[in-house]
Write an enzyme that holds these catalytic residues in place. Structure first.
Site, PDB file in Angstrom:
ATOM      1  NE  ARG A  21      52.203 -32.128  35.641  1.00 20.28           N
ATOM      2  CZ  ARG A  21      51.898 -33.046  36.569  1.00 20.28           C
ATOM      3  NH1 ARG A  21      51.592 -34.261  36.212  1.00 20.28           N
ATOM      4  NH2 ARG A  21      51.930 -32.733  37.827  1.00 20.28           N
ATOM      5  NE  ARG A  25      51.938 -40.129  34.512  1.00 15.23           N
ATOM      6  CZ  ARG A  25      51.386 -39.929  35.710  1.00 15.23           C
ATOM      7  NH1 ARG A  25      51.448 -40.866  36.628  1.00 15.23           N
ATOM      8  NH2 ARG A  25      50.753 -38.811  35.973  1.00 15.23           N
ATOM      9  NE  ARG A  34      57.935 -43.798  34.272  1.00 18.86           N
ATOM     10  CZ  ARG A  34      56.753 -44.017  34.844  1.00 18.86           C
ATOM     11  NH1 ARG A  34      56.088 -43.002  35.370  1.00 18.86           N
ATOM     12  NH2 ARG A  34      56.219 -45.208  34.853  1.00 18.86           N
ATOM     13  CG  ASP A  71      57.501 -32.471  39.770  1.00 12.27           C
ATOM     14  OD1 ASP A  71      56.581 -32.883  39.052  1.00 12.27           O
ATOM     15  OD2 ASP A  71      57.325 -32.110  40.945  1.00 12.27           O
ATOM     16  CE1 TYR A 148      52.201 -32.446  46.212  1.00 13.53           C
ATOM     17  CE2 TYR A 148      52.248 -30.156  45.496  1.00 13.53           C
ATOM     18  CZ  TYR A 148      51.775 -31.447  45.355  1.00 13.53           C
ATOM     19  OH  TYR A 148      50.891 -31.736  44.366  1.00 13.53           O
TER      20      TYR A 148
HETATM   21  O1  CP3 Z   1      54.295 -29.931  31.673  1.00 12.22           O
HETATM   22  C1  CP3 Z   1      55.228 -30.673  31.330  1.00 12.22           C
HETATM   23  O2  CP3 Z   1      55.146 -31.477  30.398  1.00 12.22           O
HETATM   24  C2  CP3 Z   1      56.577 -30.502  32.018  1.00 12.22           C
HETATM   25  C3  CP3 Z   1      56.813 -31.303  33.136  1.00 12.22           C
HETATM   26  C4  CP3 Z   1      56.035 -31.126  34.441  1.00 12.22           C
HETATM   27  C5  CP3 Z   1      55.891 -32.212  35.328  1.00 12.22           C
HETATM   28  N1  CP3 Z   1      55.346 -31.757  36.483  1.00 12.22           N
HETATM   29  C6  CP3 Z   1      56.308 -33.590  35.059  1.00 12.22           C
HETATM   30  C7  CP3 Z   1      55.742 -34.681  35.854  1.00 12.22           C
HETATM   31  C8  CP3 Z   1      55.499 -29.998  35.071  1.00 12.22           C
HETATM   32  C9  CP3 Z   1      55.333 -28.589  34.550  1.00 12.22           C
HETATM   33  C10 CP3 Z   1      55.065 -30.417  36.366  1.00 12.22           C
HETATM   34  C11 CP3 Z   1      54.477 -29.502  37.353  1.00 12.22           C
HETATM   35  C12 CP3 Z   1      53.885 -30.042  38.593  1.00 12.22           C
HETATM   36  N2  CP3 Z   1      54.325 -31.068  39.382  1.00 12.22           N
HETATM   37  C13 CP3 Z   1      52.763 -29.465  39.233  1.00 12.22           C
HETATM   38  C14 CP3 Z   1      52.021 -28.246  38.740  1.00 12.22           C
HETATM   39  C15 CP3 Z   1      51.204 -28.529  37.532  1.00 12.22           C
HETATM   40  C16 CP3 Z   1      49.902 -29.201  37.764  1.00 12.22           C
HETATM   41  O3  CP3 Z   1      49.683 -30.229  37.083  1.00 12.22           O
HETATM   42  O4  CP3 Z   1      49.102 -28.726  38.561  1.00 12.22           O
HETATM   43  C17 CP3 Z   1      52.506 -30.209  40.382  1.00 12.22           C
HETATM   44  C18 CP3 Z   1      51.387 -29.969  41.372  1.00 12.22           C
HETATM   45  C19 CP3 Z   1      53.515 -31.215  40.481  1.00 12.22           C
HETATM   46  C20 CP3 Z   1      53.715 -32.207  41.564  1.00 12.22           C
HETATM   47  C21 CP3 Z   1      53.637 -33.580  41.046  1.00 12.22           C
HETATM   48  N3  CP3 Z   1      54.579 -34.182  40.226  1.00 12.22           N
HETATM   49  C22 CP3 Z   1      52.620 -34.541  41.271  1.00 12.22           C
HETATM   50  C23 CP3 Z   1      51.386 -34.305  42.113  1.00 12.22           C
HETATM   51  C24 CP3 Z   1      52.989 -35.704  40.579  1.00 12.22           C
HETATM   52  C25 CP3 Z   1      52.287 -37.048  40.554  1.00 12.22           C
HETATM   53  C26 CP3 Z   1      51.006 -36.871  39.852  1.00 12.22           C
HETATM   54  C27 CP3 Z   1      50.697 -37.972  38.916  1.00 12.22           C
HETATM   55  O5  CP3 Z   1      50.011 -37.630  37.939  1.00 12.22           O
HETATM   56  O6  CP3 Z   1      51.134 -39.109  39.144  1.00 12.22           O
HETATM   57  C28 CP3 Z   1      54.179 -35.440  39.887  1.00 12.22           C
HETATM   58  C29 CP3 Z   1      54.906 -36.379  39.013  1.00 12.22           C
HETATM   59  C30 CP3 Z   1      55.119 -35.935  37.595  1.00 12.22           C
HETATM   60  N4  CP3 Z   1      55.602 -34.719  37.214  1.00 12.22           N
HETATM   61  C31 CP3 Z   1      54.924 -36.726  36.430  1.00 12.22           C
HETATM   62  C32 CP3 Z   1      55.335 -35.952  35.337  1.00 12.22           C
HETATM   63  C33 CP3 Z   1      55.407 -36.352  33.901  1.00 12.22           C
HETATM   64  C34 CP3 Z   1      54.476 -38.169  36.414  1.00 12.22           C
HETATM   65  C35 CP3 Z   1      55.660 -38.982  36.771  1.00 12.22           C
HETATM   66  C36 CP3 Z   1      55.754 -40.277  36.049  1.00 12.22           C
HETATM   67  O7  CP3 Z   1      56.368 -40.339  34.960  1.00 12.22           O
HETATM   68  O8  CP3 Z   1      55.239 -41.263  36.603  1.00 12.22           O
END
Ligand code: CP3
Length: 343
Positions: A21, A25, A34, A71, A148
């Site tokens: 990640r 943010r 964003r 994502d 999901y």
């Molecule tokens: O790692 C990176 O920098 C690359 C980008 C990446 C994102 N999501 C961007 C993202 C990767 C590799 C993921 C994977 C992901 N997405 C997983 C597996 C990794 C883990 O953390 O366990 C999962 C379970 C998801 C599903 C997902 N996407 C959730 C549950 C959420 C919301 C969670 C939250 O923290 O709000 C997302 C959104 C998401 N994916 C964000 C980002 C940067 C936040 C979105 C925003 O900008 O508001």
């Protein structure tokens, strides 16, 4: 690329490091892009902006690998499920999969084709990224994605998907089969577009008991790994099944790197898996709130791995309120301190 050398267990001048990640943010630069994009999914679909945020952690923190910005849930989205990200709630699918008819409406071919914005992000990023930095592609593991699709969003109990494990395993296997078929082709397109490694995130592995995990979780990961390694042996494959420290002894497959989550003692992962796999991980992510805690975490992990068969990472994603200065401090500490072990 020292990251790729490390994935294949070759000696490196220091231990390469990146953060799950890392494009996100906690970076004001990410928030700015964003905002321009409008929302998170629009950012994923705009390959120029997605590429820009992919490169930010390399430029700002000096990590050894970039992970493409996207994502795991764009796959079910492009298979045909409507997805939105709700503030404070996370991802939401309004019409979860309840029966075979729901599943039949989803298309593997459509997904693989519609995900071209991901392949475009990869192409542009690989063009811009320095030659010695690796680009990591990724997907969710079939089980994590399926939770999901079945629950309609995040869950604390996994009660809907776990009910299916015992009440309707045929439907769950059918969902996992279709998702796996999409992911094979999706990862293959990512490789053709230019990624050097792929990581499979099984964030919700710990929701299942051991026998169920190997039946509904890890077997599908291994099917993906076999498909990729048979065709593209030069691509490093990393698996990250979170929360399965109780059954590491059962882990087996053709992947190159095993991602250790923060709750697993690294020494025990090394003893059980360290000869067979390069290990990635596993600093507790909240140590990033405090520089003394970072020092302590980095020293401890380096003293266990000693610069060999190791990629440094957090044991799960970086949190949005971590100070950027601390993230920089962490990356620099790993790169500097590990060099003395690598001599
Ligand atoms: O790692 C990176 O920098 C690359 C980008 C990446 C994102 N999501 C961007 C993202 C990767 C590799 C993921 C994977 C992901 N997405 C997983 C597996 C990794 C883990 O953390 O366990 C999962 C379970 C998801 C599903 C997902 N996407 C959730 C549950 C959420 C919301 C969670 C939250 O923290 O709000 C997302 C959104 C998401 N994916 C964000 C980002 C940067 C936040 C979105 C925003 O900008 O508001």
């Amino acid at each position: 690329m020292i990251f790729i050398d490390a994935c294949f267990g070759k000696p490196t001048p220091y231990t390469p490091v990146w953060m799950m990640r890392q494009a996100g943010r906690y970076l004001p630069e990410y928030m700015a892009v964003r905002k321009e994009a409008g929302d998170f999914l629009s950012l994923c679909k705009d390959y120029k902006k997605a590429s820009e945020v992919t490169l930010q952690p390399v430029d700002i923190l000096g990590v050894d690998a970039a992970i493409m910005f996207s994502d795991i849930l764009v796959v079910p989205l492009e298979m045909g499920m409507e997805l939105k990200f709700v503030k404070g709630e996370g991802p939401v699918f309004d019409t979860p999969i309840k029966c075979m008819d729901d599943l039949d409406k989803l298309s593997v071919e459509k997904a693989v084709k519609n995900l071209d914005y991901v392949y475009d992000t990869i192409k542009l990023t690989r063009d811009k990224l320095a030659a010695d930095k690796a680009l990591i592609g990724f997907c969710g593991a079939p089980w994590t994605i399926a939770t999901y699709m079945i629950e309609g969003g995040g869950t604390k109990t996994y009660n809907v998907s776990k009910k299916m494990v015992y009440d309707n395993p045929q439907l769950l296997h059918a969902i996992l089969r279709k998702v796996t078929n999409s992911l094979k082709l999706y990862l293959e397109e990512q490789i053709k577009a230019g990624v050097n490694a792929v990581q499979i995130f099984d964030s919700w592995a710990s929701a299942l008991e051991q026998s169920a995990y190997f039946e509904f979780g890890f077997s599908y990961i291994n099917e993906l790994v076999d498909y990729i390694k048979d065709k593209y042996p030069h691509i490093a494959v990393i698996v990250f099944p979170k929360g399965i420290s109780g059954f590491l002894g059962e882990v087996d497959g053709k992947f190159d790197v095993f991602g250790v989550d923060w709750s697993t003692p690294l020494m025990s992962a090394k003893e059980i898996l360290g000869k067979k796999y390069v290990l990635q991980g596993n600093m507790e992510p909240t140590r990033l709130y405090n520089k003394d805690a970072i020092d302590e975490g980095v020293d401890e992990i380096l003293s266990i791995m000693r610069g060999k068969r190791h990629i440094f990472n957090l044991g799960h994603g970086i949190l949005p309120d971590v100070p950027v200065e601390n993230a920089k401090y962490f990356i620099k500490s790993v790169q500097e301190k590990s060099a003395k072990y690598c001599k």
